[in-house]
Motif scaffolding. Structure first.
Motif, PDB file in Angstrom:
ATOM      1  N   LEU A 159      -9.027  12.150 -11.494  1.00  0.00           N
ATOM      2  CA  LEU A 159      -8.286  11.350 -10.530  1.00  0.00           C
ATOM      3  C   LEU A 159      -7.895  10.018 -11.151  1.00  0.00           C
ATOM      4  O   LEU A 159      -8.634   9.441 -11.955  1.00  0.00           O
ATOM      5  N   GLY A 160      -6.736   9.526 -10.749  1.00  0.00           N
ATOM      6  CA  GLY A 160      -6.286   8.216 -11.171  1.00  0.00           C
ATOM      7  C   GLY A 160      -5.361   7.643 -10.124  1.00  0.00           C
ATOM      8  O   GLY A 160      -5.294   8.131  -8.992  1.00  0.00           O
ATOM      9  N   SER A 161      -4.643   6.610 -10.498  1.00  0.00           N
ATOM     10  CA  SER A 161      -3.735   5.936  -9.580  1.00  0.00           C
ATOM     11  C   SER A 161      -2.351   5.839 -10.202  1.00  0.00           C
ATOM     12  O   SER A 161      -2.164   6.102 -11.391  1.00  0.00           O
ATOM     13  N   GLY A 162      -1.385   5.442  -9.405  1.00  0.00           N
ATOM     14  CA  GLY A 162      -0.027   5.231  -9.873  1.00  0.00           C
ATOM     15  C   GLY A 162       0.736   4.438  -8.839  1.00  0.00           C
ATOM     16  O   GLY A 162       0.233   4.165  -7.744  1.00  0.00           O
ATOM     17  N   PHE A 163       1.978   4.070  -9.172  1.00  0.00           N
ATOM     18  CA  PHE A 163       2.793   3.336  -8.202  1.00  0.00           C
ATOM     19  C   PHE A 163       4.251   3.737  -8.369  1.00  0.00           C
ATOM     20  O   PHE A 163       4.728   3.993  -9.477  1.00  0.00           O
ATOM     21  N   ILE A 164       4.943   3.802  -7.242  1.00  0.00           N
ATOM     22  CA  ILE A 164       6.337   4.242  -7.200  1.00  0.00           C
ATOM     23  C   ILE A 164       7.233   3.060  -7.536  1.00  0.00           C
ATOM     24  O   ILE A 164       7.118   1.985  -6.935  1.00  0.00           O
ATOM     25  N   ILE A 165       8.140   3.251  -8.496  1.00  0.00           N
ATOM     26  CA  ILE A 165       9.034   2.171  -8.901  1.00  0.00           C
ATOM     27  C   ILE A 165      10.488   2.462  -8.543  1.00  0.00           C
ATOM     28  O   ILE A 165      11.366   1.637  -8.826  1.00  0.00           O
ATOM     29  N   ASP A 166      10.739   3.610  -7.916  1.00  0.00           N
ATOM     30  CA  ASP A 166      12.102   3.966  -7.533  1.00  0.00           C
ATOM     31  C   ASP A 166      12.013   4.901  -6.333  1.00  0.00           C
ATOM     32  O   ASP A 166      11.215   5.854  -6.347  1.00  0.00           O
ATOM     33  N   PRO A 167      12.790   4.645  -5.273  1.00  0.00           N
ATOM     34  CA  PRO A 167      12.741   5.530  -4.093  1.00  0.00           C
ATOM     35  C   PRO A 167      13.058   6.985  -4.424  1.00  0.00           C
ATOM     36  O   PRO A 167      12.723   7.884  -3.649  1.00  0.00           O
ATOM     37  N   ALA A 168      13.710   7.236  -5.593  1.00  0.00           N
ATOM     38  CA  ALA A 168      14.021   8.607  -5.986  1.00  0.00           C
ATOM     39  C   ALA A 168      12.786   9.368  -6.443  1.00  0.00           C
ATOM     40  O   ALA A 168      12.865  10.577  -6.666  1.00  0.00           O
ATOM     41  N   GLY A 169      11.635   8.676  -6.606  1.00  0.00           N
ATOM     42  CA  GLY A 169      10.397   9.395  -6.910  1.00  0.00           C
ATOM     43  C   GLY A 169       9.833   9.189  -8.299  1.00  0.00           C
ATOM     44  O   GLY A 169       9.044  10.009  -8.771  1.00  0.00           O
ATOM     45  N   LEU A 179       0.799  -1.233   0.000  1.00  0.00           N
ATOM     46  CA  LEU A 179       0.000   0.000   0.000  1.00  0.00           C
ATOM     47  C   LEU A 179       0.829   1.279   0.000  1.00  0.00           C
ATOM     48  O   LEU A 179       0.485   2.238  -0.709  1.00  0.00           O
ATOM     49  N   PRO A 180       1.918   1.381   0.781  1.00  0.00           N
ATOM     50  CA  PRO A 180       2.666   2.650   0.799  1.00  0.00           C
ATOM     51  C   PRO A 180       3.236   3.066  -0.557  1.00  0.00           C
ATOM     52  O   PRO A 180       3.547   4.246  -0.763  1.00  0.00           O
ATOM     53  N   ALA A 181       3.400   2.104  -1.495  1.00  0.00           N
ATOM     54  CA  ALA A 181       3.986   2.440  -2.790  1.00  0.00           C
ATOM     55  C   ALA A 181       2.950   2.814  -3.845  1.00  0.00           C
ATOM     56  O   ALA A 181       3.311   3.190  -4.964  1.00  0.00           O
ATOM     57  N   VAL A 182       1.663   2.732  -3.502  1.00  0.00           N
ATOM     58  CA  VAL A 182       0.596   3.077  -4.443  1.00  0.00           C
ATOM     59  C   VAL A 182       0.088   4.469  -4.110  1.00  0.00           C
ATOM     60  O   VAL A 182      -0.170   4.787  -2.945  1.00  0.00           O
ATOM     61  N   VAL A 183      -0.060   5.323  -5.124  1.00  0.00           N
ATOM     62  CA  VAL A 183      -0.364   6.730  -4.887  1.00  0.00           C
ATOM     63  C   VAL A 183      -1.635   7.141  -5.614  1.00  0.00           C
ATOM     64  O   VAL A 183      -2.094   6.477  -6.547  1.00  0.00           O
ATOM     65  N   ASN A 184      -2.182   8.245  -5.165  1.00  0.00           N
ATOM     66  CA  ASN A 184      -3.302   8.895  -5.836  1.00  0.00           C
ATOM     67  C   ASN A 184      -2.739   9.966  -6.764  1.00  0.00           C
ATOM     68  O   ASN A 184      -1.926  10.793  -6.348  1.00  0.00           O
ATOM     69  N   VAL A 185      -3.157   9.942  -8.023  1.00  0.00           N
ATOM     70  CA  VAL A 185      -2.706  10.934  -9.008  1.00  0.00           C
ATOM     71  C   VAL A 185      -3.883  11.849  -9.332  1.00  0.00           C
ATOM     72  O   VAL A 185      -4.923  11.394  -9.804  1.00  0.00           O
ATOM     73  N   SER A 186      -3.706  13.137  -9.048  1.00  0.00           N
ATOM     74  CA  SER A 186      -4.761  14.119  -9.295  1.00  0.00           C
ATOM     75  C   SER A 186      -4.259  15.129 -10.322  1.00  0.00           C
ATOM     76  O   SER A 186      -3.122  15.605 -10.229  1.00  0.00           O
TER      77      SER A 186
END
Length: 525
Positions: free
Chosen positions: A134-144, A69-76
């Motif tokens: 609104l949509g979703s996204g996910f982080i694939i690198d700690p650099a952002g 869950l922490p790696a999945v984000v809300n994209v607005s």
């Protein structure tokens, strides 16, 4: 009939939709340490002598969900819409339009109030409006670095990302790819961000458990579970369709969110759903990680995507086409056209060739554009080509897929009477000579060769196969035709030879395609 496929962004007034519609490489984000790569394996199945017995349902997905869950984000996104842009509904489903006036009783005060309000909104002098999606996204690198769908951020003036802990960050688009509906974002954070990495989607089978995480209807951090329902789905979104189908419930707002396997790897990017109502009915589609990963790598490195290109127009080999070519079994990609000066033309591929393998791997027609797009530009690929009853090896140097050129606006030409027609009654159409009158009537170029279709019988064979008045027949059984009499003669010869079917190469509004016509059986009038 086109299926009611919905892209999965959600908005208060508007939903940003896909403007247009692959690659494979190693995972460059695999080294990110924010999410443990290993997840405890499920308990082994009870011993059984029966092959194929299913494993038990997991006791809980809670531990896995907590890690991911922490790696999945809300994209607005926010977009400025000027007056006059409201009719720009590129996908034709009405979701780009503003809300319509409610149905009030005629003559009521409410009707007048809303009528005046909508008129002010649509006035040329009305001020620009701010619209959100609104949509979703996910982080694939700690650099952002964040993966999402292109249709989520298309036309956006401002993109913001909300993390699981409610931290809000401003994002910028690193690059996007219309053809696969993928985009890469970048946010700046003072601390490393939790991240996930791509897995090997090719190893995941129909029936495997999956988790979908996203923000349906803006409800952040929503976790749903299901299985892989099917693989290799084509939903007519573009030439590179190869979707994973899942029954994990996903809805609008899930666009760009990840589909996880039970090891916590991203095996798909949730993109669309089949739905008559717009809500989940258990049929969702995800871009496979094997396709998305290479696209995202290119976007990160260069901000754009370069694809391999053969320069051929192809179609699937149906049984009717195979019968016409005396090809057994019916498989491969039939070449309907070769681009001038393209890689295939330089390799001397011909119209009517059947490409049956690529670098030794058997292929079907629909897979060829996707597989050739994955090949690096400049490499030499070997095509297994069936030509006139023989299989030959054709080496071809892969070119770069050219950008589409804007088509000039065509003005309708005045109708002018053409020369005498030849009726092919058993096939359900008539043809005429491609003379000056026909070129003027149907707006055909001077270089076009063949015979023109002058009429099509409703409900006949030609009508069923999509022939239209103004189409041009250029070849019969891979031999050029220059006159209506020539065409009729070749068809009659095939009938006397008791061929099951005959192939016509037809040039229509979409380009060249092979059209099979049965000459025996129930389909023949």
């Amino acid at each position: 009939m086109r299926l009611p496929v919905h892209l999965l962004c959600a908005g208060s007034l508007s939903c940003l939709l896909l403007a247009g519609v692959s690659g494979s490489a190693s995972a460059w984000a695999a080294g990110s340490a924010a999410v443990p790569a290993s997840v405890p394996a499920p308990a082994p199945a009870a011993p059984s002598a029966v092959a194929g017995v299913a494993r038990g349902v997991p006791d809980s997905f809670a531990d896995l969900a907590a890690r991911l869950l922490p790696a999945v984000v809300n994209v607005s996104t926010t977009q400025t819409v000027k007056s006059g842009d409201d009719d720009d509904d590129e996908d034709g489903d009405g979701e780009d339009q503003l809300p319509q006036m409610p149905n009030f009783p005629q003559g009521s005060p409410f009707e007048k109030f809303f009528h005046d309000f909508m008129n002010r909104q649509n006035s040329p002098d009305a001020p620009p409006r701010r619209m959100q999606a609104l949509g979703s996204g996910f982080i694939i690198d700690p650099a952002g670095y964040i993966v999402t769908n292109n249709h989520v951020i298309r036309h956006a003036d401002k993109i913001t990302v909300t993390l699981q802990d409610n931290t809000v960050l401003t994002a910028r688009a690193v690059g996007h790819d219309d053809r696969t509906d993928l985009a890469l974002l970048k946010v700046d954070s003072k601390k490393p961000l939790p991240a996930v990495h791509f897995g090997d989607s090719d190893k995941r089978r129909v029936g495997d458990w999956v988790l979908a995480i996203g923000n349906p209807f803006g409800l952040s951090g929503t976790v749903t579970a299901g299985i892989i329902s099917s693989r290799g789905r084509n939903i007519d979104q573009g030439p590179y369709d190869d979707f994973i189908q899942t029954d994990a419930p996903i809805n609008k707002g899930n666009s760009g969110g990840p589909l996880f396997d039970m090891d916590g790897n991203v095996i798909g990017v949730n993109t669309a759903i089949y739905s008559p109502s717009g809500g989940s009915v258990g049929i969702g589609f995800s871009i496979p990680a094997s396709e998305a990963q290479g696209i995202i790598e290119q976007l990160r490195k260069t901000g754009k995507v370069s694809r391999g290109w053969l320069g051929v127009r192809i179609q699937n080999v149906t049984q009717d086409i195979a019968d016409g070519l005396n090809l057994t079994p019916a498989r491969g990609a039939l070449v309907a056209g070769v681009e001038k000066d393209g890689p295939a033309a330089k390799a001397k591929l011909q119209t009517g060739d059947v490409i049956q393998s690529l670098d030794g791997h058997p292929i079907e027609g629909k897979a060829l554009p996707r597989l050739s797009a994955q090949l690096p530009v400049g490499t030499v690929a070997h095509l297994g080509v069936w030509r006139h009853g023989k299989t030959i090896d054709v080496p071809v140097t892969i070119g770069a897929l050219p950008e589409p050129a804007a088509e000039p606006e065509k003005k309708p030409a005045p109708a002018t009477k053409s020369s005498a027609e030849v009726s092919l009654s058993t096939l359900g159409f008539a043809v005429g000579a491609l003379d000056a009158a026909a070129r003027q009537k149907y707006n055909l170029p001077a270089a076009q060769k063949g015979v023109v279709v002058t009429s099509v019988k409703d409900g006949g064979l030609a009508s069923d196969r999509g022939l239209k008045e103004g189409d041009v027949v250029t070849e019969v059984q891979q031999a050029e035709v220059t006159s209506p009499a020539d065409l009729k003669k070749r068809i009659e010869a095939a009938q006397k030879a008791k061929k099951k079917s005959i192939l016509l190469l037809v040039h229509d509004a979409d380009g060249l395609r092979w059209v099979p016509f049965p000459l025996t059986g129930d389909d023949t009038p």
